[in-house]
Design an enzyme around this catalytic site. Structure first.
Site, PDB file in Angstrom:
ATOM      1  N   GLY A  67      18.214  14.713  -6.610  1.00  0.00           N
ATOM      2  CA  GLY A  67      18.296  15.523  -5.393  1.00  0.00           C
ATOM      3  C   GLY A  67      19.324  16.630  -5.545  1.00  0.00           C
ATOM      4  N   ALA A  94      18.192  13.891 -14.730  1.00  0.00           N
ATOM      5  CA  ALA A  94      19.576  14.129 -14.330  1.00  0.00           C
ATOM      6  C   ALA A  94      20.328  12.813 -14.251  1.00  0.00           C
ATOM      7  CB  ALA A  94      19.614  14.814 -12.965  1.00  0.00           C
ATOM      8  N   LYS A 144       2.779   8.473 -14.974  1.00  0.00           N
ATOM      9  CA  LYS A 144       4.235   8.290 -15.111  1.00  0.00           C
ATOM     10  C   LYS A 144       4.601   6.812 -14.971  1.00  0.00           C
ATOM     11  CE  LYS A 144       8.551  10.227 -15.026  1.00  0.00           C
ATOM     12  NZ  LYS A 144       9.272  10.794 -13.897  1.00  0.00           N
ATOM     13  N   ASN A 200      11.232   1.291 -19.076  1.00  0.00           N
ATOM     14  CA  ASN A 200      12.402   1.006 -18.237  1.00  0.00           C
ATOM     15  C   ASN A 200      12.912  -0.434 -18.317  1.00  0.00           C
ATOM     16  OD1 ASN A 200      11.793   3.626 -17.521  1.00  0.00           O
ATOM     17  ND2 ASN A 200      12.340   3.331 -15.380  1.00  0.00           N
TER      18      ASN A 200
HETATM   19  P1  NAD Z   1      20.251   8.300  -7.487  1.00  0.00           P
HETATM   20  O1  NAD Z   1      20.552   6.863  -7.278  1.00  0.00           O
HETATM   21  O2  NAD Z   1      21.093   9.116  -8.380  1.00  0.00           O
HETATM   22  O3  NAD Z   1      20.215   9.048  -6.062  1.00  0.00           O
HETATM   23  C1  NAD Z   1      19.708   8.489  -4.900  1.00  0.00           C
HETATM   24  C2  NAD Z   1      20.589   8.991  -3.752  1.00  0.00           C
HETATM   25  O4  NAD Z   1      19.988   8.592  -2.513  1.00  0.00           O
HETATM   26  C3  NAD Z   1      22.006   8.410  -3.750  1.00  0.00           C
HETATM   27  O5  NAD Z   1      22.948   9.460  -3.764  1.00  0.00           O
HETATM   28  C4  NAD Z   1      22.078   7.584  -2.463  1.00  0.00           C
HETATM   29  O6  NAD Z   1      23.353   7.594  -1.860  1.00  0.00           O
HETATM   30  C5  NAD Z   1      21.058   8.314  -1.614  1.00  0.00           C
HETATM   31  N1  NAD Z   1      20.523   7.537  -0.479  1.00  0.00           N
HETATM   32  C6  NAD Z   1      20.231   6.214  -0.413  1.00  0.00           C
HETATM   33  N2  NAD Z   1      19.713   5.925   0.801  1.00  0.00           N
HETATM   34  C7  NAD Z   1      19.675   7.082   1.503  1.00  0.00           C
HETATM   35  C8  NAD Z   1      19.230   7.432   2.808  1.00  0.00           C
HETATM   36  N3  NAD Z   1      18.709   6.527   3.656  1.00  0.00           N
HETATM   37  N4  NAD Z   1      19.341   8.737   3.205  1.00  0.00           N
HETATM   38  C9  NAD Z   1      19.864   9.672   2.366  1.00  0.00           C
HETATM   39  N5  NAD Z   1      20.306   9.386   1.110  1.00  0.00           N
HETATM   40  C10 NAD Z   1      20.209   8.118   0.698  1.00  0.00           C
HETATM   41  O7  NAD Z   1      18.711   8.341  -7.947  1.00  0.00           O
HETATM   42  P2  NAD Z   1      17.991   9.432  -8.879  1.00  0.00           P
HETATM   43  O8  NAD Z   1      18.247   9.112 -10.305  1.00  0.00           O
HETATM   44  O9  NAD Z   1      18.282  10.783  -8.366  1.00  0.00           O
HETATM   45  O10 NAD Z   1      16.466   9.062  -8.606  1.00  0.00           O
HETATM   46  C11 NAD Z   1      15.801   9.400  -7.388  1.00  0.00           C
HETATM   47  C12 NAD Z   1      14.311   9.156  -7.595  1.00  0.00           C
HETATM   48  O11 NAD Z   1      13.832  10.059  -8.617  1.00  0.00           O
HETATM   49  C13 NAD Z   1      13.958   7.750  -8.109  1.00  0.00           C
HETATM   50  O12 NAD Z   1      12.726   7.343  -7.611  1.00  0.00           O
HETATM   51  C14 NAD Z   1      13.879   7.946  -9.625  1.00  0.00           C
HETATM   52  O13 NAD Z   1      13.065   6.988 -10.255  1.00  0.00           O
HETATM   53  C15 NAD Z   1      13.245   9.330  -9.671  1.00  0.00           C
HETATM   54  N6  NAD Z   1      13.489  10.079 -10.917  1.00  0.00           N
HETATM   55  C16 NAD Z   1      14.732  10.093 -11.494  1.00  0.00           C
HETATM   56  C17 NAD Z   1      14.933  10.842 -12.649  1.00  0.00           C
HETATM   57  C18 NAD Z   1      16.300  10.949 -13.282  1.00  0.00           C
HETATM   58  O14 NAD Z   1      16.407  11.526 -14.377  1.00  0.00           O
HETATM   59  N7  NAD Z   1      17.353  10.485 -12.650  1.00  0.00           N
HETATM   60  C19 NAD Z   1      13.869  11.556 -13.212  1.00  0.00           C
HETATM   61  C20 NAD Z   1      12.620  11.536 -12.586  1.00  0.00           C
HETATM   62  C21 NAD Z   1      12.442  10.787 -11.422  1.00  0.00           C
END
Ligand code: NAD
Length: 307
Positions: A12, A129, A185, A193
Protein backbone atom coordinates in the site's frame (compact mmCIF):
# COMPACT_ATOMS: atom_id res chain seq x y z
CA UNK A 1 -9.10 10.73 -9.47
CA UNK A 2 -9.31 10.87 -5.67
CA UNK A 3 -7.74 7.74 -4.18
CA UNK A 4 -7.46 6.12 -0.75
CA UNK A 5 -5.17 3.17 -0.09
CA UNK A 6 -6.58 1.09 2.77
CA UNK A 7 -3.79 -1.03 4.24
CA UNK A 8 -0.65 1.04 3.82
CA UNK A 9 1.92 -1.62 4.65
CA UNK A 10 4.61 -2.68 2.21
CA UNK A 11 2.49 -2.70 -0.96
CA UNK A 12 0.00 0.00 0.00
CA UNK A 13 2.84 2.39 0.83
CA UNK A 14 4.62 1.55 -2.44
CA UNK A 15 1.55 2.12 -4.64
CA UNK A 16 0.57 5.20 -2.64
CA UNK A 17 4.06 6.68 -2.96
CA UNK A 18 4.19 6.12 -6.73
CA UNK A 19 0.72 7.63 -7.21
CA UNK A 20 1.63 10.63 -5.05
CA UNK A 21 4.87 11.13 -7.01
CA UNK A 22 2.77 11.19 -10.20
CA UNK A 23 0.68 14.01 -8.72
CA UNK A 24 -2.45 11.99 -7.83
CA UNK A 25 -4.57 12.92 -4.80
CA UNK A 26 -3.88 9.90 -2.63
CA UNK A 27 -4.31 9.23 1.08
CA UNK A 28 -2.82 6.27 2.91
CA UNK A 29 -5.09 4.72 5.54
CA UNK A 30 -3.79 2.29 8.13
CA UNK A 31 -4.45 1.19 11.71
CA UNK A 32 -0.74 1.14 12.64
CA UNK A 33 -0.28 4.31 14.64
CA UNK A 34 3.54 4.52 14.57
CA UNK A 35 3.66 4.04 10.80
CA UNK A 36 1.02 6.69 10.10
CA UNK A 37 2.71 9.13 12.51
CA UNK A 38 6.12 8.56 10.87
CA UNK A 39 4.71 9.21 7.36
CA UNK A 40 2.93 12.35 8.54
CA UNK A 41 5.98 13.68 10.38
CA UNK A 42 8.86 12.73 8.08
CA UNK A 43 7.26 11.53 4.83
CA UNK A 44 7.51 7.99 3.51
CA UNK A 45 11.09 6.78 3.12
CA UNK A 46 11.17 4.75 -0.05
CA UNK A 47 14.23 2.61 -0.61
CA UNK A 48 14.95 1.80 -4.28
CA UNK A 49 17.83 -0.04 -5.93
CA UNK A 50 18.91 3.36 -7.29
CA UNK A 51 18.89 4.99 -3.85
CA UNK A 52 16.53 6.27 -1.17
CA UNK A 53 14.01 9.07 -1.40
CA UNK A 54 11.40 10.68 0.81
CA UNK A 55 7.87 10.93 -0.59
CA UNK A 56 5.44 13.35 1.02
CA UNK A 57 1.83 12.15 1.11
CA UNK A 58 -1.26 12.18 3.32
CA UNK A 59 -1.70 9.40 5.85
CA UNK A 60 -4.50 8.84 8.35
CA UNK A 61 -5.36 6.43 11.12
CA UNK A 62 -8.64 4.90 9.96
CA UNK A 63 -11.08 6.39 7.47
CA UNK A 64 -12.99 8.70 9.85
CA UNK A 65 -13.24 12.26 8.55
CA UNK A 66 -12.04 11.50 5.00
CA UNK A 67 -13.86 12.97 2.00
CA UNK A 68 -15.46 10.44 -0.41
CA UNK A 69 -13.06 8.96 -2.96
CA UNK A 70 -13.35 7.60 -6.51
CA UNK A 71 -11.05 4.65 -5.94
CA UNK A 72 -10.00 2.59 -2.93
CA UNK A 73 -6.94 0.41 -3.39
CA UNK A 74 -7.24 -2.27 -0.77
CA UNK A 75 -3.89 -3.71 0.33
CA UNK A 76 -4.48 -5.31 3.74
CA UNK A 77 -3.55 -8.94 4.38
CA UNK A 78 -6.47 -11.30 3.77
CA UNK A 79 -7.50 -11.63 7.45
CA UNK A 80 -8.38 -7.91 7.45
CA UNK A 81 -10.16 -7.81 4.06
CA UNK A 82 -13.66 -7.75 5.49
CA UNK A 83 -12.92 -4.90 7.91
CA UNK A 84 -11.12 -2.89 5.22
CA UNK A 85 -13.91 -3.47 2.69
CA UNK A 86 -16.47 -2.21 5.21
CA UNK A 87 -14.42 0.99 5.56
CA UNK A 88 -14.08 1.20 1.78
CA UNK A 89 -17.85 0.97 1.30
CA UNK A 90 -18.37 3.96 3.58
CA UNK A 91 -15.63 5.95 1.86
CA UNK A 92 -16.51 5.44 -1.82
CA UNK A 93 -18.49 8.05 -3.69
CA UNK A 94 -21.48 6.66 -5.62
CA UNK A 95 -20.01 4.85 -8.63
CA UNK A 96 -16.58 4.61 -7.02
CA UNK A 97 -14.66 1.32 -7.11
CA UNK A 98 -12.36 -0.87 -5.03
CA UNK A 99 -9.22 -2.39 -6.54
CA UNK A 100 -7.65 -5.43 -4.88
CA UNK A 101 -4.27 -6.85 -5.90
CA UNK A 102 -4.02 -9.01 -2.78
CA UNK A 103 -2.72 -12.55 -2.99
CA UNK A 104 -4.88 -15.60 -2.36
CA UNK A 105 -8.35 -16.76 -3.25
CA UNK A 106 -11.56 -15.07 -2.12
CA UNK A 107 -10.52 -11.50 -1.26
CA UNK A 108 -12.38 -10.00 -4.22
CA UNK A 109 -15.49 -12.02 -3.36
CA UNK A 110 -15.42 -10.81 0.27
CA UNK A 111 -15.15 -7.21 -0.98
CA UNK A 112 -17.93 -7.84 -3.53
CA UNK A 113 -20.32 -8.97 -0.80
CA UNK A 114 -19.83 -5.62 0.90
CA UNK A 115 -19.56 -3.09 -1.96
CA UNK A 116 -21.26 -5.03 -4.80
CA UNK A 117 -19.46 -7.16 -7.42
CA UNK A 118 -19.91 -4.56 -10.16
CA UNK A 119 -17.74 -2.13 -8.14
CA UNK A 120 -14.79 -4.50 -7.70
CA UNK A 121 -11.62 -4.43 -9.79
CA UNK A 122 -9.24 -7.28 -9.06
CA UNK A 123 -6.00 -8.66 -10.34
CA UNK A 124 -2.38 -9.35 -9.59
CA UNK A 125 0.86 -7.46 -9.44
CA UNK A 126 4.45 -8.55 -9.91
CA UNK A 127 5.63 -5.49 -7.98
CA UNK A 128 7.17 -6.40 -4.63
CA UNK A 129 7.83 -4.48 -1.43
CA UNK A 130 9.05 -5.03 2.10
CA UNK A 131 8.38 -2.98 5.22
CA UNK A 132 11.61 -1.88 6.85
CA UNK A 133 9.98 -0.18 9.83
CA UNK A 134 7.48 2.59 10.60
CA UNK A 135 7.40 4.95 7.60
CA UNK A 136 10.06 2.93 5.72
CA UNK A 137 9.50 0.67 2.72
CA UNK A 138 11.82 -1.08 0.27
CA UNK A 139 10.74 -1.53 -3.34
CA UNK A 140 11.69 -5.11 -4.29
CA UNK A 141 10.97 -6.66 -7.66
CA UNK A 142 9.30 -4.71 -10.45
CA UNK A 143 6.81 -6.16 -12.86
CA UNK A 144 3.45 -5.74 -14.51
CA UNK A 145 0.10 -5.33 -12.84
CA UNK A 146 -2.92 -7.00 -14.45
CA UNK A 147 -6.42 -5.85 -13.60
CA UNK A 148 -9.97 -6.56 -14.65
CA UNK A 149 -13.54 -6.38 -13.42
CA UNK A 150 -14.77 -9.09 -11.08
CA UNK A 151 -18.12 -9.05 -12.82
CA UNK A 152 -18.85 -7.67 -16.27
CA UNK A 153 -16.59 -6.61 -19.11
CA UNK A 154 -13.76 -4.13 -18.70
CA UNK A 155 -15.19 -0.62 -19.00
CA UNK A 156 -13.86 2.96 -19.15
CA UNK A 157 -13.28 3.10 -15.36
CA UNK A 158 -11.18 -0.06 -15.47
CA UNK A 159 -9.05 1.30 -18.35
CA UNK A 160 -8.73 4.62 -16.53
CA UNK A 161 -7.32 2.87 -13.45
CA UNK A 162 -4.82 0.91 -15.57
CA UNK A 163 -3.72 4.15 -17.26
CA UNK A 164 -3.46 5.93 -13.91
CA UNK A 165 -1.16 3.20 -12.55
CA UNK A 166 0.90 3.03 -15.74
CA UNK A 167 1.37 6.81 -15.72
CA UNK A 168 2.59 6.48 -12.14
CA UNK A 169 5.34 4.07 -13.30
CA UNK A 170 3.38 1.01 -12.18
CA UNK A 171 2.85 -0.55 -15.65
CA UNK A 172 -0.63 -2.06 -15.80
CA UNK A 173 -2.77 -3.87 -18.35
CA UNK A 174 -6.47 -4.68 -18.47
CA UNK A 175 -7.39 -8.35 -18.72
CA UNK A 176 -10.73 -9.97 -19.50
CA UNK A 177 -10.45 -13.00 -17.19
CA UNK A 178 -9.82 -12.02 -13.57
CA UNK A 179 -10.29 -15.60 -12.31
CA UNK A 180 -7.48 -16.79 -14.53
CA UNK A 181 -5.18 -14.04 -13.19
CA UNK A 182 -5.95 -14.71 -9.54
CA UNK A 183 -5.63 -18.49 -9.88
CA UNK A 184 -2.43 -18.13 -11.90
CA UNK A 185 -0.83 -16.19 -9.03
CA UNK A 186 -2.47 -18.47 -6.44
CA UNK A 187 -0.78 -21.52 -7.90
CA UNK A 188 2.60 -19.79 -7.86
CA UNK A 189 2.09 -18.84 -4.21
CA UNK A 190 0.89 -22.37 -3.42
CA UNK A 191 4.19 -23.79 -4.67
CA UNK A 192 6.50 -21.22 -3.07
CA UNK A 193 5.08 -19.61 0.07
CA UNK A 194 4.37 -22.45 2.51
CA UNK A 195 7.56 -24.34 1.68
CA UNK A 196 9.81 -21.30 2.04
CA UNK A 197 8.07 -20.38 5.32
CA UNK A 198 8.35 -23.87 6.79
CA UNK A 199 11.91 -24.50 5.67
CA UNK A 200 13.12 -20.89 6.08
CA UNK A 201 14.46 -20.77 2.54
CA UNK A 202 14.80 -17.94 0.06
CA UNK A 203 12.63 -18.53 -3.03
CA UNK A 204 15.49 -19.64 -5.26
CA UNK A 205 16.64 -22.31 -2.84
CA UNK A 206 13.46 -24.30 -3.54
CA UNK A 207 14.86 -25.11 -6.98
CA UNK A 208 18.22 -26.26 -5.60
CA UNK A 209 17.26 -29.39 -3.65
CA UNK A 210 15.65 -32.52 -5.11
CA UNK A 211 13.37 -32.75 -2.07
CA UNK A 212 12.03 -29.20 -2.28
CA UNK A 213 11.55 -29.42 -6.06
CA UNK A 214 9.54 -32.60 -5.46
CA UNK A 215 7.41 -31.01 -2.72
CA UNK A 216 6.80 -27.92 -4.88
CA UNK A 217 5.80 -30.17 -7.79
CA UNK A 218 3.38 -32.20 -5.66
CA UNK A 219 1.72 -29.08 -4.19
CA UNK A 220 1.41 -27.41 -7.59
CA UNK A 221 0.12 -30.50 -9.43
CA UNK A 222 -2.61 -30.89 -6.81
CA UNK A 223 -3.57 -27.23 -7.07
CA UNK A 224 -3.77 -27.52 -10.86
CA UNK A 225 -6.19 -30.46 -10.56
CA UNK A 226 -8.38 -28.27 -8.35
CA UNK A 227 -8.16 -25.35 -10.79
CA UNK A 228 -9.18 -27.64 -13.67
CA UNK A 229 -12.11 -29.01 -11.64
CA UNK A 230 -13.16 -25.41 -10.98
CA UNK A 231 -13.11 -24.72 -14.72
CA UNK A 232 -10.29 -22.17 -14.47
CA UNK A 233 -8.13 -21.47 -17.50
CA UNK A 234 -4.60 -20.88 -16.20
CA UNK A 235 -2.57 -18.09 -17.84
CA UNK A 236 0.45 -20.35 -18.54
CA UNK A 237 1.06 -23.74 -20.17
CA UNK A 238 3.26 -25.70 -17.78
CA UNK A 239 2.45 -24.77 -14.15
CA UNK A 240 5.33 -26.62 -12.44
CA UNK A 241 7.88 -25.09 -14.83
CA UNK A 242 6.28 -21.68 -14.36
CA UNK A 243 6.42 -21.87 -10.54
CA UNK A 244 10.05 -23.04 -10.61
CA UNK A 245 10.90 -20.21 -13.04
CA UNK A 246 9.31 -17.65 -10.69
CA UNK A 247 11.16 -19.14 -7.69
CA UNK A 248 14.46 -18.81 -9.59
CA UNK A 249 13.69 -15.34 -10.96
CA UNK A 250 12.88 -14.11 -7.43
CA UNK A 251 15.68 -16.23 -5.99
CA UNK A 252 16.94 -13.78 -3.37
CA UNK A 253 13.45 -12.88 -2.07
CA UNK A 254 12.02 -14.00 1.22
CA UNK A 255 8.40 -14.89 0.44
CA UNK A 256 5.77 -12.85 2.29
CA UNK A 257 4.82 -15.99 4.24
CA UNK A 258 8.39 -16.49 5.41
CA UNK A 259 8.53 -12.81 6.41
CA UNK A 260 5.28 -13.22 8.35
CA UNK A 261 6.57 -16.31 10.17
CA UNK A 262 9.87 -14.60 11.03
CA UNK A 263 7.94 -11.56 12.37
CA UNK A 264 5.54 -13.77 14.34
CA UNK A 265 2.57 -12.44 12.29
CA UNK A 266 -0.39 -14.41 11.01
CA UNK A 267 0.16 -15.67 7.46
CA UNK A 268 -2.16 -15.83 4.46
CA UNK A 269 -2.04 -19.67 4.45
CA UNK A 270 -5.85 -19.95 4.69
CA UNK A 271 -6.36 -18.18 1.34
CA UNK A 272 -3.40 -19.87 -0.41
CA UNK A 273 -2.76 -23.61 0.27
CA UNK A 274 -5.81 -23.61 2.57
CA UNK A 275 -7.97 -22.33 -0.27
CA UNK A 276 -6.78 -25.20 -2.48
CA UNK A 277 -7.87 -27.63 0.26
CA UNK A 278 -11.28 -25.94 0.61
CA UNK A 279 -11.91 -25.78 -3.11
CA UNK A 280 -10.70 -29.39 -3.42
CA UNK A 281 -13.25 -30.46 -0.80
CA UNK A 282 -16.01 -28.60 -2.62
CA UNK A 283 -15.10 -30.14 -5.96
CA UNK A 284 -14.18 -33.67 -4.81
CA UNK A 285 -10.42 -33.39 -5.49
CA UNK A 286 -8.06 -34.87 -2.86
CA UNK A 287 -5.40 -32.41 -1.65
CA UNK A 288 -3.28 -34.23 0.98
CA UNK A 289 -0.07 -32.30 0.22
CA UNK A 290 -1.71 -28.87 0.49
CA UNK A 291 -3.64 -29.97 3.58
CA UNK A 292 -0.37 -31.02 5.24
CA UNK A 293 1.38 -27.77 4.27
CA UNK A 294 -1.60 -25.77 5.59
CA UNK A 295 -1.67 -27.57 8.93
CA UNK A 296 2.11 -27.24 9.34
CA UNK A 297 2.03 -23.47 8.73
CA UNK A 298 -0.99 -23.08 11.03
CA UNK A 299 0.91 -24.96 13.76
CA UNK A 300 3.90 -22.68 13.18
CA UNK A 301 1.63 -19.63 13.47
CA UNK A 302 0.50 -20.87 16.87
CA UNK A 303 4.14 -21.06 17.87
CA UNK A 304 3.93 -24.73 18.84
CA UNK A 305 7.43 -25.37 17.59
CA UNK A 306 10.52 -24.03 19.31
CA UNK A 307 12.45 -21.73 16.94
P1 NAD B 1 1.67 -5.68 5.03
O1 NAD B 1 1.44 -6.57 6.20
O2 NAD B 1 2.99 -5.07 4.82
O3 NAD B 1 0.59 -4.48 5.06
C1 NAD B 1 -0.73 -4.63 5.46
C2 NAD B 1 -1.11 -3.34 6.19
O4 NAD B 1 -2.52 -3.36 6.44
C3 NAD B 1 -0.43 -3.16 7.54
O5 NAD B 1 0.26 -1.93 7.57
C4 NAD B 1 -1.57 -3.20 8.56
O6 NAD B 1 -1.37 -2.35 9.67
C5 NAD B 1 -2.72 -2.70 7.69
N1 NAD B 1 -4.06 -3.04 8.19
C6 NAD B 1 -4.48 -4.17 8.81
N2 NAD B 1 -5.81 -4.09 9.05
C7 NAD B 1 -6.23 -2.90 8.57
C8 NAD B 1 -7.49 -2.24 8.51
N3 NAD B 1 -8.61 -2.80 9.00
N4 NAD B 1 -7.55 -1.00 7.94
C9 NAD B 1 -6.43 -0.41 7.44
N5 NAD B 1 -5.20 -1.00 7.48
C10 NAD B 1 -5.11 -2.21 8.03
O7 NAD B 1 1.21 -6.54 3.75
P2 NAD B 1 1.75 -6.42 2.25
O8 NAD B 1 3.01 -7.19 2.11
O9 NAD B 1 1.70 -5.01 1.81
O10 NAD B 1 0.63 -7.27 1.49
C11 NAD B 1 -0.68 -6.76 1.25
C12 NAD B 1 -1.36 -7.70 0.26
O11 NAD B 1 -0.64 -7.67 -0.99
C13 NAD B 1 -1.35 -9.18 0.69
O12 NAD B 1 -2.50 -9.83 0.24
C14 NAD B 1 -0.12 -9.74 -0.03
O13 NAD B 1 -0.19 -11.12 -0.25
C15 NAD B 1 -0.21 -8.96 -1.34
N6 NAD B 1 1.06 -8.82 -2.07
C16 NAD B 1 2.22 -8.52 -1.40
C17 NAD B 1 3.40 -8.36 -2.12
C18 NAD B 1 4.68 -7.95 -1.45
O14 NAD B 1 5.73 -7.93 -2.11
N7 NAD B 1 4.67 -7.56 -0.19
C19 NAD B 1 3.39 -8.52 -3.51
C20 NAD B 1 2.19 -8.82 -4.16
C21 NAD B 1 1.02 -8.96 -3.42
Amino acid sequence: MKIAVIGAGAMGSLFGAYLAKAGEAVTLVDIWQEHVAAIRDQGLQLSEAAGDEVVRLDATLGTGGLEPVDLVILFVKSAATQAAATDAAALLRPGGRVLTLQNGLGNAEVIAEIVGAERVLAGTTAQGATLLGPGRVRHGGRGDTHIGRLSGEADAFCHEVATLLTNADLPSVVEPDVRSLVWGKLIINTGINALTALLRLRNGQLADLTETRQLLTLAVEEAVLVARAAGVHLPYENPVEKVLAVAIATGQNQSSMLQDVLRGSLTEIAVINGAIVQEGERLGVATPVNRTLTLLVQALEKNLLPS
